[in-house]
Design a protein around this motif. Structure first.
Motif, mmCIF file in Angstrom:
data_model
loop_
_atom_site.group_PDB
_atom_site.id
_atom_site.type_symbol
_atom_site.label_atom_id
_atom_site.label_comp_id
_atom_site.label_asym_id
_atom_site.label_seq_id
_atom_site.Cartn_x
_atom_site.Cartn_y
_atom_site.Cartn_z
ATOM 1 N N ILE A 1 8.262 5.244 5.372
ATOM 2 C CA ILE A 1 9.198 4.368 4.975
ATOM 3 C C ILE A 1 9.003 3.666 4.055
ATOM 4 C CG2 ILE A 1 12.068 3.233 5.150
ATOM 5 C CD1 ILE A 1 12.649 4.833 7.548
ATOM 6 N N GLY A 2 8.525 3.344 2.964
ATOM 7 C CA GLY A 2 8.563 1.968 2.661
ATOM 8 C C GLY A 2 6.204 2.100 2.778
ATOM 9 N N ASN A 3 6.292 0.951 3.434
ATOM 10 C CA ASN A 3 5.304 0.407 3.758
ATOM 11 C C ASN A 3 4.820 0.685 5.418
ATOM 12 O OD1 ASN A 3 6.673 -1.650 4.001
ATOM 13 N ND2 ASN A 3 5.194 -2.936 4.007
ATOM 14 N N PRO B 1 0.886 -1.125 0.003
ATOM 15 C CA PRO B 1 0.275 -0.338 0.013
ATOM 16 C C PRO B 1 0.847 1.065 0.176
ATOM 17 C CG PRO B 1 0.611 -0.370 2.630
ATOM 18 C CD PRO B 1 0.733 -1.815 1.240
ATOM 19 N N VAL B 2 -0.166 2.409 -0.444
ATOM 20 C CA VAL B 2 0.975 4.113 0.072
ATOM 21 C C VAL B 2 0.507 4.381 1.801
ATOM 22 C CG1 VAL B 2 0.814 6.183 -1.326
ATOM 23 C CG2 VAL B 2 0.252 4.058 -2.296
ATOM 24 N N LEU B 3 1.324 4.617 1.913
ATOM 25 C CA LEU B 3 1.310 5.096 3.541
ATOM 26 C C LEU B 3 1.922 6.561 3.514
ATOM 27 C CD1 LEU B 3 1.023 1.800 4.297
ATOM 28 C CD2 LEU B 3 2.880 2.989 6.158
ATOM 29 N N THR B 4 0.956 7.091 4.197
ATOM 30 C CA THR B 4 0.882 8.478 3.910
ATOM 31 C C THR B 4 1.209 9.097 5.553
ATOM 32 O OG1 THR B 4 -0.722 8.917 2.466
ATOM 33 C CG2 THR B 4 -0.543 11.036 3.862
ATOM 34 N N ASN B 5 2.365 10.189 5.506
ATOM 35 C CA ASN B 5 2.307 10.304 6.949
ATOM 36 C C ASN B 5 1.252 11.415 8.295
ATOM 37 O OD1 ASN B 5 3.708 12.090 5.867
ATOM 38 N ND2 ASN B 5 3.874 13.205 7.136
ATOM 39 N N GLY B 6 1.475 11.124 9.363
ATOM 40 C CA GLY B 6 1.198 12.523 9.418
ATOM 41 C C GLY B 6 2.144 13.239 10.304
ATOM 42 N N VAL B 7 2.282 14.245 11.267
ATOM 43 C CA VAL B 7 2.748 15.763 11.493
ATOM 44 C C VAL B 7 3.649 14.670 12.247
ATOM 45 C CG1 VAL B 7 3.537 17.709 12.889
ATOM 46 C CG2 VAL B 7 1.590 17.791 11.489
ATOM 47 N N THR C 1 4.990 13.325 20.352
ATOM 48 C CA THR C 1 3.405 13.060 20.549
ATOM 49 C C THR C 1 2.691 13.772 20.032
ATOM 50 O OG1 THR C 1 5.168 13.443 22.763
ATOM 51 C CG2 THR C 1 2.983 13.175 23.466
ATOM 52 N N SER C 2 1.842 12.679 20.111
ATOM 53 C CA SER C 2 0.393 13.377 19.558
ATOM 54 C C SER C 2 -1.092 13.503 20.320
ATOM 55 C CB SER C 2 -0.042 12.490 18.120
ATOM 56 O OG SER C 2 -1.364 12.644 17.931
ATOM 57 N N ALA C 3 -1.733 14.024 20.620
ATOM 58 C CA ALA C 3 -2.813 14.172 22.054
ATOM 59 C C ALA C 3 -4.205 12.707 21.892
ATOM 60 C CB ALA C 3 -3.045 15.811 22.033
ATOM 61 N N ASP C 4 -4.560 12.499 22.176
ATOM 62 C CA ASP C 4 -5.675 11.438 21.539
ATOM 63 C C ASP C 4 -6.633 12.759 21.000
ATOM 64 O OD1 ASP C 4 -4.149 9.872 23.552
ATOM 65 O OD2 ASP C 4 -6.331 10.468 25.472
ATOM 66 N N THR C 5 -6.957 14.182 21.319
ATOM 67 C CA THR C 5 -7.461 14.296 20.118
ATOM 68 C C THR C 5 -7.374 14.892 18.919
ATOM 69 O OG1 THR C 5 -7.873 16.189 21.171
ATOM 70 C CG2 THR C 5 -9.861 14.628 21.503
ATOM 71 N N SER C 6 -6.003 14.863 18.312
ATOM 72 C CA SER C 6 -4.985 14.901 17.790
ATOM 73 C C SER C 6 -5.067 14.671 16.253
ATOM 74 C CB SER C 6 -3.963 15.845 18.101
ATOM 75 O OG SER C 6 -2.692 16.153 17.265
ATOM 76 N N ALA C 7 -4.490 15.241 15.190
ATOM 77 C CA ALA C 7 -5.056 14.622 13.930
ATOM 78 C C ALA C 7 -3.384 14.196 13.961
ATOM 79 C CB ALA C 7 -5.495 15.156 12.758
ATOM 80 N N ASN C 8 -2.513 14.638 14.813
ATOM 81 C CA ASN C 8 -0.952 14.067 13.620
ATOM 82 C C ASN C 8 -0.545 13.017 14.367
ATOM 83 O OD1 ASN C 8 -0.906 16.999 14.045
ATOM 84 N ND2 ASN C 8 0.147 17.795 16.298
ATOM 85 N N GLY C 9 -0.366 12.703 14.278
ATOM 86 C CA GLY C 9 -0.613 11.010 14.937
ATOM 87 C C GLY C 9 -1.343 10.135 13.487
ATOM 88 N N ASN C 10 -2.700 10.894 13.267
ATOM 89 C CA ASN C 10 -2.804 10.280 11.641
ATOM 90 C C ASN C 10 -2.140 9.549 10.863
ATOM 91 O OD1 ASN C 10 -4.524 10.570 13.227
ATOM 92 N ND2 ASN C 10 -6.003 12.001 11.518
ATOM 93 N N LEU C 11 -2.362 7.870 10.477
ATOM 94 C CA LEU C 11 -1.573 7.851 9.356
ATOM 95 C C LEU C 11 -2.506 6.979 8.555
ATOM 96 C CD1 LEU C 11 1.058 6.098 7.341
ATOM 97 C CD2 LEU C 11 0.444 4.675 8.758
#
Length: 636
Positions: free
Chosen positions: A456-458, A445-451, A465-475
């Motif tokens: 790296i690859g898949n 697959p294609v993986l798209t990072n968060g902040v 750190t990303s808070a519970d309600t933050s989108a920073n940790g999204n993939l």
């Protein structure tokens, strides 16, 4: 018993230039005495030689006890079957043997008239005395070294006995001295830019000899994409093999590989390479042994520069529309690891979560006993949406939890988010690796990072750190080609402590492309007979021709109520009773009658001939399946 059989690389013994000596040790104790038929069943000790070279010289050292040494016979056999008598009943009433046998010694072991020191505690080499063997070891010169060398020892008379302690086989052959260096043109490139790797193989000057058939294994890492290569030899970006060719003594061969950086900012990419083949043995390294500390391997790293921003995922293109597995509309029993759900226009989708270690944790804020359905970790969605939460305490960096999603049929594509892939110093360092498969073949697959993570690859790696309600940790994970199984492996990467603390990720809703069938048809013919030639029949009047029509489903969806027709031209006449069906032209052996009724119409394919037209039917055709129908005609 003393030590187990071992093969040791010795330092250079005095020998001709361009040569290296290898030492192989057998120290498995063993008693030997007289045989009923003298020397019919000798004590044998072997040396397994894996280095391949042309033997230039052979020496052997032997440590054993025996009263009345004149009873002893010893022979050495090479892998090629050559046998040399080392010691043949000499020494009379003298005791023991602590001797190195070497053709270069001017005095034969036949003249050895002293007692030797030999006990279980005697350390060799060096050996107490040096002699030439009974017959010359030069009989082995010119043979290949690889294989099992066998030392045979026996007592050819009564009354006395002995104990073998150790033997050291020394084989000398030519060598090269190859070394590998690897550099990168930019240690901090930006994503999307080109960089170059330069690999150089050096063969040291004399006494090294020329090495032929040299190759280097350099599999490009995830995070870069091959562009081109220039220099000596050829580079295969699929296998990672640089075919170097010949490297004469005192020369260097180099290649430059250009790649595009496709990892996100903050990603550290390491590229390792090793000499994987050579026609000659190497004085201080072994090709293709996966070493990271010899001079025939090297690695370089770079870190992608730039400020981290959340990437833009590819647009999911679905020709037949989409269907969604929505965690808001289903339930999950807290603590369960296996569930299945009906997804509209797709069927039953299965979820199975396994661990290789660690322990599931329970926390009421996050749905109770994990794995659990929860909406406290939201990935930035407002209002909050539900997802499956995996809260776990791993005990080391290598433990993982894997979620396997099994689809009832392949879909042309899929896309979903995973929340909270991040990092906490001294606590954890999240790592997610996503793979897929289609009909048993791997799909990436294609993986798209968060902040808070980089890709790296898949794989994605949390480094902030990303808070519970933050989108920073999204993939965001996007499958842009057909897939029928998705695997999500969760664990830690190298920034985590040796014993990580509790950590978690959440798998959000999954959007699937609706399955689409893709039917294709092909038709071939062959002349069975023409009444004239039995070896090369032609399609002349009166000839019998067999046709095969093949339908294939190359899509990701199941086709239903499939029908294919072929209207015969006036130039041919159908042969009654000649129809058969199957999954390929060669295996189409299920007999079909000429009408459209009866059990033969659903076994599982049907065929009918009516008013000059052949029609084949299949109730269903799954992705990747084929339907073949054959029939005969006569040429008019």
């Amino acid at each position: 018993m003393r030590l187990c059989l071992a093969a040791l690389l010795a330092s250079m013994l005095p020998a001709a230039a361009y040569a290296q000596s290898f030492q192989y040790t057998n120290s498995v104790d063993g008693a030997f005495d007289e045989n009923t038929a003298p020397c019919a069943t000798p004590l044998q000790r072997t040396f397994n030689v894996t280095q391949s070279f042309t033997v230039q010289d052979v020496n052997i050292g032997i440590l054993l006890t025996h009263t009345w040494r004149g009873d002893i016979e010893m022979r050495l056999r090479s892998p090629a079957g050559t046998v040399v008598t080392l010691f043949n009943s000499t020494g009379g009433n003298r005791d023991n043997l602590n001797v190195l046998l070497d053709d270069a010694i001017g005095t034969s072991v036949d003249t050895h008239t002293n007692n030797d020191t030999a006990t279980a505690a005697t350390a060799v080499p060096p050996y107490q005395r040096n002699f030439a063997p009974n017959t010359a070891l030069s009989a082995f010169n010119g043979q290949n070294s690889v294989g099992t060398w066998t030392l045979s020892i026996c007592d050819n008379a009564g009354s006395d006995a002995g104990t073998f302690y150790q033997a050291d086989l020394f084989l000398t052959g030519p060598y090269a001295d190859l070394s590998l260096t690897k550099t990168v043109s930019n240690s901090a490139p930006a994503a999307g830019t080109n960089i170059t790797y330069t690999l150089s193989v050096l063969n040291a000057s004399s006494p090294s000899i020329s090495a032929a058939s040299v190759s280097v294994l350099d599999i490009l890492p995830a995070g870069v994409t091959f562009v081109s290569a220039s220099g000596t030899g050829t580079y295969n970006s699929t296998t990672g093999v640089w075919t170097v060719g010949s490297v004469p003594a005192g020369s260097t061969r180099s290649i430059t590989i250009t790649v595009t950086v496709n990892a996100t900012a903050g990603a550290t990419i390491t590229n390792s390479a090793e000499i994987s083949a050579s026609s000659e043995s190497d004085v201080d390294s072994t090709p293709n042994n996966a070493s990271t500390s010899e001079d025939d391997d090297d690695s370089v790293s770079f870190t992608v520069s730039g400020a981290r921003v959340a990437g833009t995922p590819p647009t999911l293109s679905c020709p037949n529309g989409t269907t969604v597995h929505d965690w808001d509309s289903v339930s999950w029993t807290a603590g369960s690891t296996t569930n299945s759900y009906s997804v509209s226009n797709l069927g039953t989708v299965g979820f199975n979560i396994t661990r290789t270690g660690g322990a599931w944790l329970s926390n009421a804020t996050y749905g109770g006993q994990s794995p659990a359905r929860q909406n406290a970790v939201t990935g930035g969605f407002s209002p909050a949406q539900f997802s499956i939460f995996e809260l776990i305490n791993f005990t080391n960096q290598s433990e993982t939890a894997t979620t396997t999603i099994t689809l009832p049929t392949a879909v042309p594509g899929a896309q979903f988010r995973i929340f909270d892939i991040d990092y906490s110093a001294g606590q954890f360092a999240d790592r997610i690796t996503v793979t897929g498969s289609y009909n048993g073949n791997s799909v990436t697959p294609v993986l798209t990072n968060g902040v808070s993570n980089y890709v790296i690859g898949n794989s994605a790696f949390g480094d902030a750190t990303s808070a519970d309600t933050s989108a920073n940790g999204n993939l965001v994970i996007t499958f842009t080609s057909p897939v029928d199984t998705i695997s999500i492996t969760y664990g830690n990467h190298s920034l985590a402590p040796a014993d990580p603390g509790q950590q978690a990720v959440a798998i959000h809703d999954i959007t699937f492309c609706r399955p689409v069938a893709n039917l294709t048809v092909s038709k071939i013919s062959s002349v069975l007979s023409d009444g004239v030639s039995t070896t090369n029949p032609k399609a002349i009047p009166g000839a019998t021709v067999r046709y095969c029509i093949t339908l294939s489903n190359a899509g990701s969806g199941t086709a239903t109520s499939v029908s294919a027709s072929d209207t015969l031209p006036a130039t041919v006449t159908f042969v009654p009773g000649s129809m058969a069906s199957g999954t390929s032209c060669g295996s189409a052996s299920t007999v079909e009658d000429d009408n459209g009724i009866g059990a033969d119409e659903t076994d599982p394919f049907g065929m009918v001939f009516n008013s000059g037209t052949i029609t084949g039917t299949a109730a269903t055709m799954a992705p990747g399946s084929t339907f073949a129908m054959v029939f005969n005609v006569t040429v008019n």
